[in-house]
Design an enzyme around this catalytic site. Sequence first.
Site, short mmCIF file in Angstrom:
data_model
loop_
_atom_site.label_atom_id
_atom_site.label_comp_id
_atom_site.label_asym_id
_atom_site.label_seq_id
_atom_site.Cartn_x
_atom_site.Cartn_y
_atom_site.Cartn_z
N PRO A 33 0.83 -1.21 0.00
CA PRO A 33 0.00 0.00 0.00
C PRO A 33 0.86 1.26 0.00
O PRO A 33 1.89 1.31 0.67
CB PRO A 33 -0.79 -0.12 1.31
CG PRO A 33 -0.81 -1.58 1.61
CD PRO A 33 0.51 -2.10 1.12
N GLU A 34 0.44 2.26 -0.77
CA GLU A 34 1.16 3.52 -0.83
C GLU A 34 0.39 4.57 -0.03
O GLU A 34 -0.60 4.27 0.64
CB GLU A 34 1.36 3.93 -2.29
CG GLU A 34 2.15 2.89 -3.09
CD GLU A 34 2.34 3.28 -4.55
OE1 GLU A 34 2.35 4.49 -4.86
OE2 GLU A 34 2.48 2.37 -5.39
N ARG B 183 1.05 -12.38 5.14
CA ARG B 183 2.49 -12.54 4.96
C ARG B 183 3.30 -12.12 6.18
O ARG B 183 4.49 -12.38 6.25
CB ARG B 183 2.95 -11.74 3.74
CG ARG B 183 2.27 -12.16 2.44
CD ARG B 183 2.86 -11.41 1.26
NE ARG B 183 2.12 -11.65 0.03
CZ ARG B 183 2.44 -11.13 -1.15
NH1 ARG B 183 3.49 -10.34 -1.26
NH2 ARG B 183 1.72 -11.40 -2.22
N HIS C 278 -5.17 -15.57 9.83
CA HIS C 278 -4.22 -14.47 9.71
C HIS C 278 -4.60 -13.24 10.53
O HIS C 278 -3.96 -12.19 10.37
CB HIS C 278 -3.98 -14.06 8.26
CG HIS C 278 -3.58 -15.20 7.36
ND1 HIS C 278 -2.50 -16.02 7.65
CD2 HIS C 278 -4.12 -15.66 6.20
CE1 HIS C 278 -2.39 -16.93 6.68
NE2 HIS C 278 -3.36 -16.75 5.80
#
Length: 293
Positions: free
Chosen positions: A2-3, A114, A95
């Site tokens: 994400p930016e 992740r 998760h």
Amino acid sequence: MPELPEIETVKLGIEKTVLGSAIISTKIFRRDLRFPIEENFEKLILKKRVLGVGRRSKYLLFFLSNKTTIVLHLGMSGRINLSTESKNEYKPKKHDHLIISFDNQFLLIYNDPRRFGFIEIIEGDYADYQRFKYIGIEPLSKKFDEQHLWSKIKNSSRSLKNILMDQKVVAGLGNIYVSEALWDCRIKPTRIGKNMSLIECQILVASIKKVLNKAIKFGGTTLKDFRQVGGEVGYFQNKLQVYGKEGQACFRGKCKGTVGKIIISGRSTFFCAACQKSVSYTHLRAHETRHDL
């Protein structure tokens, strides 16, 4: 990863929900994220009230009472979900690594397949936080203008793509929005920094701000993992002009070029060779007066 627009979108969603609320409990399922969650994390934030929610570059900030700040980085696949289920009714999903319960009946859930993200505590002035020490200027701030950018690039032999991706120069920009901003102002991504004029820096800064603000308005870009706090996807991927458009006709009116792709420092870079060359005073005037695409 994400930016800036994606993190800003998440920040705005959190702010609407938990601002002013107090933390009543924290449940951690896995502490072994990118950096281990400290053992006394739950104790440090218990009963603290959320006084503000902020963003620095790609980091989320929760400003709590007693000068305590939670720093959260989403990594490549991290998400923040909000739920109105009670902590006893909510069934943790695969998760889910951390759940914070607030006294306004909301749950904040951090999910990260992740585990490249992390969450840390700052006690005292967050400005001294080690990970912020070398982060550059915020591109949406008033201080980010043509003079600032020119001062950073006027002696650089690097390409504009590399310069803008450097978090020490400008905070929060990534592959998507650098490609989009350079297309917007007609500047080729391989242009060398020291060859940029002050007027070209003015146009580039305006395009960066325009593209970022537009992306925030549309909830960010969802290509793979990103979701807003309510689970919605972002919609800016529908407004992309060059990113991921290799082989397609250029979207700029009257341009007959085709979007190409090159690799710069291992990252895919998209641009139109026909219209991304250099800018002029004519382009500057057009940039100031034209409507958004």
